[in-house]
Design an enzyme around this catalytic site. Structure first.
Site, mmCIF file in Angstrom:
data_model
loop_
_atom_site.group_PDB
_atom_site.id
_atom_site.type_symbol
_atom_site.label_atom_id
_atom_site.label_comp_id
_atom_site.label_asym_id
_atom_site.label_seq_id
_atom_site.Cartn_x
_atom_site.Cartn_y
_atom_site.Cartn_z
ATOM 1 C CD GLU A 1 -2.850 -0.993 -0.237
ATOM 2 O OE1 GLU A 1 -3.251 0.118 -0.622
ATOM 3 O OE2 GLU A 1 -3.038 -2.040 -0.887
ATOM 4 C CG HIS B 1 -0.754 0.969 -4.735
ATOM 5 N ND1 HIS B 1 -0.606 0.764 -6.080
ATOM 6 C CD2 HIS B 1 -1.411 -0.126 -4.261
ATOM 7 C CE1 HIS B 1 -1.142 -0.409 -6.407
ATOM 8 N NE2 HIS B 1 -1.628 -0.976 -5.319
ATOM 9 C CD GLU C 1 -2.706 -3.871 -7.494
ATOM 10 O OE1 GLU C 1 -2.074 -4.580 -6.695
ATOM 11 O OE2 GLU C 1 -3.289 -2.850 -7.139
HETATM 12 ZN ZN LIG Z 1 -2.424 -2.711 -4.985
#
Ligand SMILES: [Zn+2]
Length: 279
Positions: free
Chosen positions: A132, A135, A194
């Site tokens: 996280e 990101h 991702e």
């Molecule tokens: Zn992700």
């Protein structure tokens, strides 16, 4: 085309050229991928803070001191490995039915108690937090906002979209950061983002001293957590734990294991996460 609309289009083009020159060229950490980002970091961090305050007002925090200390400890180790000098905050939300976690730009991180049994230990939690945080530091939300802004080209003036007090800006921001539950709209991260967050995340957890091999086990547990449930958990709806993802993580291990071996402190799997007692 009327005179008015052609002038408006010219204005749009000028604003975009200006924004592109100002902020257009960004580079993701670790992977070095070039990004098109039309949102400046200060605006992004301010929007992150606004969202943080809203979430704090809405959600019930868990006050179990053991759980908070554990999340704080793992989070700060990952934060340190990221090298980002943010005003980091790690908050635990009391919501056992929610398998979820996210990091807002500027380093505000939320962990739902529902994800803790899947994380199982500190290294499992480090996998989630590092992913996280990746990101956020790779500014994936800003990148998605930029794509949406380009898509909205001709509809709304870009400058208006960057206005902090504009409700469309906030909505777009929330959607771009996967806070779909709040606005009823989810823009999933792209496969590329991702994969990038997995790569950066694995690197961060290894650098922080957590065994990166646990990331593979974590994603396998995630996969199991989804089976037998009628509703797909939030985290999995935006983070498919399929065979491809797990294989890609396995392929990254030879690159990150040496980083783990060289880490200043090695915690291995860390402590097992106890059952939270939020009052
Ligand atoms: Zn992700």
């Amino acid at each position: 085309m009327s005179r008015w609309s052609s002038e408006t289009s010219k204005k749009f083009i000028l604003v975009f050229v200006f924004l592109f020159l100002l902020y257009g060229c960004a580079t993701a950490p670790v992977t070095g991928r070039k990004q098109l980002i039309l949102v400046d970091p200060q605006t992004e961090i301010k929007l992150g803070l606004q969202a943080y305050e809203e979430i704090l007002k809405k959600e019930k925090l868990c006050n179990d001191p053991t759980i908070n200390a554990l999340v704080q400890r793992v989070g700060m180790r990952i934060a340190k490995a990221s090298g980002k000098n943010y005003d980091w905050e790690f908050k635990v939300i009391d919501k056992p039915e929610s398998i979820n976690a996210f990091c807002l730009p500027g380093g505000k991180v939320f962990v739902y108690t529902g994800i803790l049994p899947v994380a199982q230990n500190e290294a499992g939690l480090a996998t989630v937090l590092a992913h996280e945080i990746a990101h956020a530091i790779a500014r994936h939300g800003a990148e998605r906002m930029s794509i949406a802004m380009v898509a909205a080209f001709g509809e709304v003036l870009a400058a208006e979209l960057l206005d902090l007090n504009n409700s469309r800006t906030r909505e777009l921001f929330m959607a771009a950061y996967g806070l779909g539950a709040t606005v009823g709209l989810i823009l999933p991260y792209s496969r590329k983002q991702e994969y990038e967050a997995d790569t950066i995340g694995l690197y961060l957890m290894a650098k922080a001293g957590y065994d990166p091999r646990e990331a593979i086990k974590f994603w396998e547990r995630m996969r199991q957590a989804a089976s037998g449930r009628r509703k797909i958990p939030e985290f999995l709806s935006t983070h498919p734990a399929d065979g491809k993802r797990i294989q890609a993580l396995k392929n990254l291990l030879p690159q990150v294991l040496p980083i783990y071996e060289k880490a200043e402190h090695k915690y291995g799997l860390g402590e097992k996460i106890p059952e939270p007692h939020c009052r």
